[in-house]
Design a protein around this motif. Structure first.
Motif, PDB file in Angstrom:
ATOM      1  N   SER A 141      15.151  23.119   7.248  1.00  0.00           N
ATOM      2  CA  SER A 141      15.582  21.779   6.871  1.00  0.00           C
ATOM      3  C   SER A 141      16.148  21.811   5.461  1.00  0.00           C
ATOM      4  CB  SER A 141      14.418  20.795   6.932  1.00  0.00           C
ATOM      5  OG  SER A 141      13.976  20.665   8.261  1.00  0.00           O
ATOM      6  N   LEU A 142      17.114  20.954   5.213  1.00  0.00           N
ATOM      7  CA  LEU A 142      17.762  20.928   3.908  1.00  0.00           C
ATOM      8  C   LEU A 142      17.757  19.540   3.288  1.00  0.00           C
ATOM      9  CD1 LEU A 142      19.375  22.749   1.930  1.00  0.00           C
ATOM     10  CD2 LEU A 142      21.447  22.057   3.144  1.00  0.00           C
ATOM     11  N   ARG A 143      17.985  18.503   4.112  1.00  0.00           N
ATOM     12  CA  ARG A 143      18.098  17.146   3.579  1.00  0.00           C
ATOM     13  C   ARG A 143      17.949  16.144   4.721  1.00  0.00           C
ATOM     14  NH1 ARG A 143      23.099  15.460   5.126  1.00  0.00           N
ATOM     15  NH2 ARG A 143      24.718  17.016   5.440  1.00  0.00           N
ATOM     16  N   GLU A 144      17.926  14.868   4.358  1.00  0.00           N
ATOM     17  CA  GLU A 144      17.885  13.798   5.356  1.00  0.00           C
ATOM     18  C   GLU A 144      19.264  13.651   6.014  1.00  0.00           C
ATOM     19  OE1 GLU A 144      15.202  11.853   6.269  1.00  0.00           O
ATOM     20  OE2 GLU A 144      14.082  13.320   5.080  1.00  0.00           O
ATOM     21  N   HIS A 145      19.276  13.077   7.207  1.00  0.00           N
ATOM     22  CA  HIS A 145      20.528  12.914   7.949  1.00  0.00           C
ATOM     23  C   HIS A 145      20.700  11.469   8.383  1.00  0.00           C
ATOM     24  CE1 HIS A 145      20.876  17.246   8.077  1.00  0.00           C
ATOM     25  NE2 HIS A 145      19.618  17.284   8.459  1.00  0.00           N
ATOM     26  N   GLY A 146      21.870  10.917   8.115  1.00  0.00           N
ATOM     27  CA  GLY A 146      22.159   9.548   8.524  1.00  0.00           C
ATOM     28  C   GLY A 146      22.631   9.440   9.956  1.00  0.00           C
ATOM     29  N   ASP A 147      23.146  10.572  10.501  1.00  0.00           N
ATOM     30  CA  ASP A 147      23.629  10.570  11.880  1.00  0.00           C
ATOM     31  C   ASP A 147      23.569  11.994  12.413  1.00  0.00           C
ATOM     32  OD1 ASP A 147      25.733  11.914  10.666  1.00  0.00           O
ATOM     33  OD2 ASP A 147      27.234  10.393  11.075  1.00  0.00           O
TER      34      ASP A 147
END
Length: 199
Positions: A42-48
């Protein structure tokens, strides 16, 4: 409420794989989730969540999502229903998908071009590759775009999250991938700040 203000609750890569298990045409995760499949973490949050499909295969994907609400993004970004059997023209590259009208958006389908056995970038028709070479297979058998192609798409108007993805993926690229990426960026965007870092 405007359609674009409806929240996103992105499907997981595993959910996408299950939804498209019987689609019968190639597809690849793109965007941030594909970056994470390439990295194996995992690297970051995702909006879509972005799913790239060749334009020629759009109706097969539409059929796989039968029963969902599918909205085509007509330039310059107006969402309208994608009618059953309608072939979306060049220029309509994004489709927002949700299971029902009272639910959030779950998947964004991105349509890209092809010419015979070649994938052709919608951003520059000179940037092309054999379709068989544009993807990789990640954990759980989930297909995703090759890292150098992910980087190429993120080079246009790079946002902070694209810079994060670029820095994370760059060490994974071998010499041939770097050469391809530098050539594609130079031919499409001209002088670009990433070129010096690609080497």
């Amino acid at each position: 409420m405007a359609l674009t203000s409806i929240p996103w609750d992105p499907a997981s890569p595993v959910e996408v794989r299950e939804l498209l298990a019987e689609v019968g045409v190639p597809w690849w995760l793109a965007g941030g989730f594909a970056v994470e499949l390439a990295l194996g973490r995992s690297l970051r949050e995702h909006g879509d969540i972005d799913v790239l499909v060749l334009r020629r295969d759009q109706l097969a994907v539409r059929e796989a999502l039968r029963g969902w609400e599918l909205w085509a993004a007509d330039p310059p970004g107006v969402l309208r229903p994608w009618r059953s059997g309608e072939v979306l023209p060049a220029g309509v590259c994004d489709v927002w998908c949700r299971p029902a009208a009272d639910q959030p958006w779950r998947i964004q389908v991105v349509l890209d071009e092809s010419d015979g056995d070649c994938w052709v970038s919608r951003r520059n028709p000179r940037v092309r590759r054999d379709v068989r070479s544009i993807g990789r297979t990640g954990s759980d058998g989930i297909p995703y775009l090759a890292p150098e192609i992910l980087q190429f798409y993120k080079a246009k108007d790079a946002r902070p999250k694209d810079e994060v993805d670029f820095a994370a993926l760059l060490p994974l690229l071998g010499a041939d991938q770097r050469r391809w990426l530098a050539g594609a960026i130079r031919d499409t965007f001209g002088d670009h700040p990433w070129l010096a870092r690609i080497g």
